[in-house]
Design an enzyme around this catalytic site. Structure first.
Site, PDB file in Angstrom:
ATOM      1  N   GLY A 264       2.886   2.792   4.286  1.00  0.00           N
ATOM      2  CA  GLY A 264       2.009   1.761   3.723  1.00  0.00           C
ATOM      3  C   GLY A 264       0.653   1.707   4.404  1.00  0.00           C
ATOM      4  O   GLY A 264      -0.383   1.776   3.751  1.00  0.00           O
ATOM      5  N   MET A 266      -1.389   1.774   8.707  1.00  0.00           N
ATOM      6  CA  MET A 266      -1.245   2.077  10.133  1.00  0.00           C
ATOM      7  C   MET A 266      -2.235   1.276  10.958  1.00  0.00           C
ATOM      8  O   MET A 266      -3.416   1.232  10.653  1.00  0.00           O
ATOM      9  CB  MET A 266      -1.435   3.584  10.324  1.00  0.00           C
ATOM     10  CG  MET A 266      -1.310   4.040  11.755  1.00  0.00           C
ATOM     11  SD  MET A 266       0.359   3.693  12.406  1.00  0.00           S
ATOM     12  CE  MET A 266      -0.045   3.371  14.111  1.00  0.00           C
ATOM     13  N   GLU A 267      -1.712   0.694  12.042  1.00  0.00           N
ATOM     14  CA  GLU A 267      -2.451  -0.301  12.825  1.00  0.00           C
ATOM     15  C   GLU A 267      -3.354   0.272  13.912  1.00  0.00           C
ATOM     16  O   GLU A 267      -3.616  -0.406  14.913  1.00  0.00           O
ATOM     17  CB  GLU A 267      -1.431  -1.248  13.475  1.00  0.00           C
ATOM     18  CG  GLU A 267      -0.556  -0.627  14.592  1.00  0.00           C
ATOM     19  CD  GLU A 267       0.805  -0.110  14.132  1.00  0.00           C
ATOM     20  OE1 GLU A 267       0.946   0.213  12.934  1.00  0.00           O
ATOM     21  OE2 GLU A 267       1.717  -0.011  14.975  1.00  0.00           O
ATOM     22  N   GLU A 301      -0.586  -5.287   9.579  1.00  0.00           N
ATOM     23  CA  GLU A 301      -1.341  -4.361  10.432  1.00  0.00           C
ATOM     24  C   GLU A 301      -2.246  -5.128  11.381  1.00  0.00           C
ATOM     25  O   GLU A 301      -2.386  -4.770  12.546  1.00  0.00           O
ATOM     26  CB  GLU A 301      -2.158  -3.374   9.585  1.00  0.00           C
ATOM     27  CG  GLU A 301      -1.364  -2.573   8.554  1.00  0.00           C
ATOM     28  CD  GLU A 301      -0.100  -1.930   9.099  1.00  0.00           C
ATOM     29  OE1 GLU A 301      -0.062  -1.574  10.289  1.00  0.00           O
ATOM     30  OE2 GLU A 301       0.872  -1.780   8.324  1.00  0.00           O
ATOM     31  N   GLU A 323       7.887  -3.589  15.488  1.00  0.00           N
ATOM     32  CA  GLU A 323       8.014  -3.715  14.034  1.00  0.00           C
ATOM     33  C   GLU A 323       8.800  -4.961  13.618  1.00  0.00           C
ATOM     34  O   GLU A 323       8.411  -5.665  12.692  1.00  0.00           O
ATOM     35  CB  GLU A 323       8.626  -2.442  13.439  1.00  0.00           C
ATOM     36  CG  GLU A 323       7.746  -1.194  13.590  1.00  0.00           C
ATOM     37  CD  GLU A 323       6.336  -1.353  13.036  1.00  0.00           C
ATOM     38  OE1 GLU A 323       6.075  -2.307  12.265  1.00  0.00           O
ATOM     39  OE2 GLU A 323       5.470  -0.520  13.373  1.00  0.00           O
TER      40      GLU A 323
HETATM   41  N1  TRP Z   1       3.261   1.449  12.247  1.00  0.00           N
HETATM   42  C1  TRP Z   1       3.131   1.489  10.825  1.00  0.00           C
HETATM   43  C2  TRP Z   1       3.453   0.090  10.351  1.00  0.00           C
HETATM   44  O1  TRP Z   1       4.540  -0.306  10.196  1.00  0.00           O
HETATM   45  C3  TRP Z   1       4.069   2.448  10.178  1.00  0.00           C
HETATM   46  C4  TRP Z   1       3.559   3.797   9.875  1.00  0.00           C
HETATM   47  C5  TRP Z   1       2.467   4.097   9.190  1.00  0.00           C
HETATM   48  C6  TRP Z   1       4.170   5.034  10.163  1.00  0.00           C
HETATM   49  N2  TRP Z   1       2.366   5.437   9.025  1.00  0.00           N
HETATM   50  C7  TRP Z   1       3.399   6.025   9.604  1.00  0.00           C
HETATM   51  C8  TRP Z   1       5.305   5.403  10.823  1.00  0.00           C
HETATM   52  C9  TRP Z   1       3.730   7.368   9.705  1.00  0.00           C
HETATM   53  C10 TRP Z   1       5.653   6.731  10.936  1.00  0.00           C
HETATM   54  C11 TRP Z   1       4.866   7.709  10.377  1.00  0.00           C
HETATM   55  O2  TRP Z   1       2.614  -0.717  10.231  1.00  0.00           O
HETATM   56 ZN    ZN Z   2       4.333  -2.179  11.482  1.00  0.00          ZN
END
Ligand code: TRP
Ligand code: ZN
Length: 876
Positions: A264, A266-267, A301, A323
């Protein structure tokens, strides 16, 4: 090929060397990007001298390596497929490396890759090692200084974490920008974006009065789809200040939308990268559900900036630390911003369908697993959603105030550190004085606890006796389970008064709604001074992630549906009542007996339709039948066709019996108001659309006409998509086909709308769904390289209960073929899309054999570790 080896939690060792500062220079090129890295390294004080320096690195071509300016001879280091080892290093030193990487060849979408001509990165969990040699583990935290060099015309925008500190022109039509991130961070939070992007800008003043610039970067044609994300971001920033006293810590916060993205969003510190589906909205392209999802993901995020970035995970076994906590935070935010009971109902129905299935299947794992082969396989509903349920239980056990103190302590004590789940729960125990040692089992024990409940009212003594028995079924690798500490929120609803009765337990008066603690395998609770016979309302608000059984009669459920003071449990009573009727009908279908509709369900629905309600969104949920997937989850062995037939029968019976009510509901909730993604409008639309679904259920001329008119009115995507789905899922192909065609042509330019167009067609119950999938795989808008497309077409088809599970096995074969192709292109997505096949044990023959045969066909391929791990578990 050697078998991929697992990593064990028990093998964790602190790093021998830490990086205090990282300097990176990227010279961008599609086939040969040059990455120069200067790492400021020092030996960890507790590590003995002489330890070799081990760095991770994959798919890198090393061009140069030097320590303190001295190039290394070939015998001073060793290269492997997974990294680089320098045999002897000083205590403090600078390591310079130069590598080449090929973003255009990167179809796995981990590391640095190209999406639509735009460079972007995805480093969580272990993608940074595809960018440069590095200790790619979350317990190594460094400040970063990043220079990005690219073609000035093709890549006018060059972004990375933190603040831009320098920019300039270079020979050959190139330019550069240097970014500085002052907050120490692990490599998984690194980000780089370069492309021809346009921005929308806004601002936020933090509680201490600092001005933060907010930017959303998109391709030009999407500039009109950012309003909602921006508004959501500002709401989230405000909420985190008000609710957790957490303030943003840089002058700039950026969001970038990219089309090719595995998850979805990435933070990454200061530079969140989003799947365009998780950020772009417009009334004409996104449904209410999509608007709400964007709001939730933007918040999620953003919240990671504290729960994840400032305080991060020691190792990837602690993933749920960030998470679970962050999902809990985003769920509370959405509940505060929208209808709280509906948010809970939606989260729980999803949870009970999908997470319960995961916990009962071959890939079941605890919230903190003790080993993994491929960490990307562990970004699961268990880690995220069950993790959030466990944090929610903590907040309920402690009460909000103590929980907040625990969270304050956690953020203060561990700011800038990489920590463990014990550290988090330890703060909660410390501030509350509670003994959470038994509670910790939630983190190590997989499987969904089952609670069998018995209740008995003693008229003479005015006592209500509740006996609870808990049991967690065996899961792979965990045959024996221990009892858990389970908080059960409950009330006793008087059958005469219809009101919650005051609760007295062991002489203590507890109000009319309380939490009891189940700790033993079997435990008895005797409520005294119960003045009338009650129906118990148990597990209110889904206070624990368990399956609770109580021998409710249909009258009891109809009573709770009417009188329970807890909205969630009112809804749940309706679901349980519908389930009882559905179970009878499933049995009738299997036995070839004529189906008869339970009139008590009809009357319960009639009652719902007759009551005045101030929360239309809750009513819409109550009028919605459990999904086929949810019903399947309740069966010992799944009979796909019987479930489908039973549910259709209930839908049509209700539609026939209550037609006038549904028509009235539909008319009353129609509106020409300009679209706004606001709770009241959303509630009204969902109620109207539930009514429309019933009116369409018997497919008479009037229903068809209403759907067709709503589609043609083209008022907003929520209404258009719903009407189109009803038409396409009906047998009236003559009407559906032209609508589908018109829609597909009108939106051919918009990938996110085309995703919906794909999904609508391949989820239809009519028998041509599979042929449509095959046909659409050749559509110009489809690509196996784009995860959204794979999910929209293949993933959606695998949710098509009757057609994916076709008895000729063609559905399974199609999915297996896709998995085999994706195994090479994008292993992470391959390992996710395969999930429905791993659930083979849940189905009746001959489906079991057919599914297993496809898994075996996949196993015979040369597999990525990702797919290998899942297939091995599924066939174990
Ligand atoms: N940390 C991200 C979230 O939950 C998750 C995530 C985004 C992720 N892209 C990814 C995890 C690629 C593994 C691989 O907000
Ligand atoms: Zn997350």
């Amino acid at each position: 090929m050697s078998e991929p080896q697992p990593t064990y939690l028990s093998d964790y060792r602190p790093p021998a060397y830490r990086v205090t500062h990282t300097e990176l220079t990227f010279d961008l090129d599609p086939s040969a990007t040059r990455v120069k890295a200067r790492l400021h390294l020092e030996r960890h004080p507790e590590h003995e001298p002489g330890a070799a320096l081990e760095l991770d690195g994959e798919q890198l071509t090393l061009k140069a390596i030097a320590i303190d300016g001295q190039p290394l001879d070939e015998d001073e280091y060793a290269l492997t497929d997974t990294g680089l080892r320098v045999h002897r290093v000083p205590q403090r030193f600078l390591l310079d490396t130069e590598v080449n990487i090929a973003p255009e060849a990167n179809t796995a979408l981990e590391g640095l890759y190209l999406s639509n001509g735009m460079y972007c990165t995805q480093c969580e969990a272990e993608g940074f090692r595809r960018i440069t040699y590095y200790p790619d583990r979350p317990d190594v935290m460094a400040t970063f200084s990043t220079t990005v060099i690219g073609d000035a015309v093709q890549l006018p925008i060059l972004l990375s974490n933190g603040n831009p500190v320098e920019r300039g022109e270079l020979p050959g039509g190139r330019h550069f920008v240097t970014w500085d991130d002052p907050h120490p961070k692990p490599s998984y939070l690194f980000a780089l974006v370069a492309g021809d992007l346009k921005k929308v800008e806004d601002g936020f003043t933090t509680m201490s009065g600092r001005d933060v610039t907010l930017q959303i970067w998109v391709e030009e044609e999407n500039l009109d789809k950012t309003d909602h994300a921006m508004a959501s971001l500002k709401r989230a920033m405000q909420w985190d200040e008000e609710t957790y006293a957490r303030e943003y810590d840089l002058d700039l916060f950026m969001i970038v939308a990219v089309n090719d993205f595995n998850m979805g969003a990435m933070e990454n510190k200061g530079l969140n990268i989003f799947n365009s589906a998780a950020v772009l909205t417009h009334p004409h392209t996104a449904t209410d559900a999509a608007f709400q999802q964007v709001e939730g993901i933007v918040a999620h995020e953003y919240f990671h900036n504290w729960s994840g970035n400032r305080v991060t995970c020691r190792d990837w076994f602690q993933l749920s630390l960030k998470e679970g906590f962050t999902v809990f935070r985003d769920q509370c935010f959405s509940a505060d911003t929208n209808s709280a009971p509906v948010k809970r109902i939606q989260d729980v129905s999803f949870f009970r369908t999908a997470q319960f299935a995961e916990d009962a299947g071959p890939t079941a794992h605890p919230i903190r697993p003790d080993h993994y082969i491929e960490i990307t396989n562990f970004y699961t509903l268990t880690i995220y959603e069950k993790g959030a349920q466990v944090v929610r239980m903590l907040s309920n056990l402690l009460g909000w105030e103590a929980f907040r103190r625990g969270s304050d302590l956690y953020f203060e004590r561990y700011d800038g550190q990489a920590v463990t789940i014990e550290d988090f729960v330890g703060c909660m125990a410390e501030v509350s004085g509670l003994d959470l040692s038994q509670f910790m089992r939630w983190y190590s024990q997989a499987g969904t606890p089952e609670i069998d409940t018995q209740g008995e009212y003693d008229y003479a003594k005015c006592e209500y006796r509740l006996v609870l028995r808990q049991r967690t079924p065996a899961t792979p690798g965990q045959p024996d389970k221990l009892p858990l500490h389970i908080p059960l929120r409950l009330g006793l609803v008087g059958t005469k008064s219809g009101r919650d009765l005051p609760l007295t337990l062991d002489g203590e008066s507890l109000g009319s709604d309380t939490v009891i603690h189940l700790r033993e395998e079997e435990q008895e609770f005797v409520f005294t001074d119960v003045s009338e016979a009650p129906v118990p309302s148990l597990l209110r608000g889904f206070s624990a992630p368990v399956k609770l059984r109580f021998p409710y009669g249909r009258e009891d459920l109809a009573f709770l549906l009417q009188h329970d003071s807890d909205d969630f449990n009112r809804w749940d009573a309706g679901q349980r009542l519908a389930m009882l009727a559905l179970e009878d009908l499933i049995a009738a279908h299997r036995n070839g007996v004529e189906k008869v509709m339970d009139t008590r369900v009809v009357e319960a629905f009639r009652g719902l339709l007759a009551t005045e309600t101030d929360d239309k969104a809750v009513l819409a949920e109550m009028l919605t039948l459990p999904t086929e997937a949810y019903i399947a989850e309740q069966q010992a062995l799944v009979d796909v066709d019987a479930i489908h037939a039973a549910r259709e029968f209930v839908k049509q019976s209700l539609a026939a019996a209550l037609r006038d009510d549904f028509l009235r509901l539909f008319e009353e909730n129609r509106s020409d108001a300009a679209y706004a993604p606001e709770p009241e409008q959303i509630a009204q639309r969902s109620l109207k659309n539930v009514a429309l679904a019933y009116l369409m259920a018997i497919e008479d001329d009037q229903g068809i006409e209403l759907a067709r008119t709503q589609f043609a009115a083209d008022h907003n995507m929520t209404d258009v998509r719903h009407a189109l789905t009803l038409l396409v899922h009906s047998s009236r192909t003559d009407i559906a086909e032209p609508a589908l065609k018109a829609f597909g042509e009108a939106w051919a330019h918009d990938p996110l709308v085309m995703d919906q167009w794909f999904s609508i067609q391949v989820t239809r119950p009519q028998p041509d769904a599979l042929e449509r999938v095959k046909f659409l795989m050749d559509h110009p808008a489809f690509s196996l390289k784009n995860p959204n497309k794979v999910r929209a077409l293949i993933g959606a088809f695998a949710q098509n209960r009757v057609n994916f599970h076709r008895l000729d096995g063609a559905g399974y074969r199609l999915l297996a073929d896709v998995v085999i192709t994706l195994n090479q292109l994008n292993p992470e997505i391959a390992a996710r899309i395969i999930t429905p096949l791993t659930r083979w044990q849940r189905f009746e023959e001959p489906r079991q054999e057919l599914m297993k045969a496809e898994l075996e066909r996949i196993r015979a391929e040369e597999l990525s570790p990702n797919v290998y791990e899942v297939v091995e578990k599924a066939l174990a």
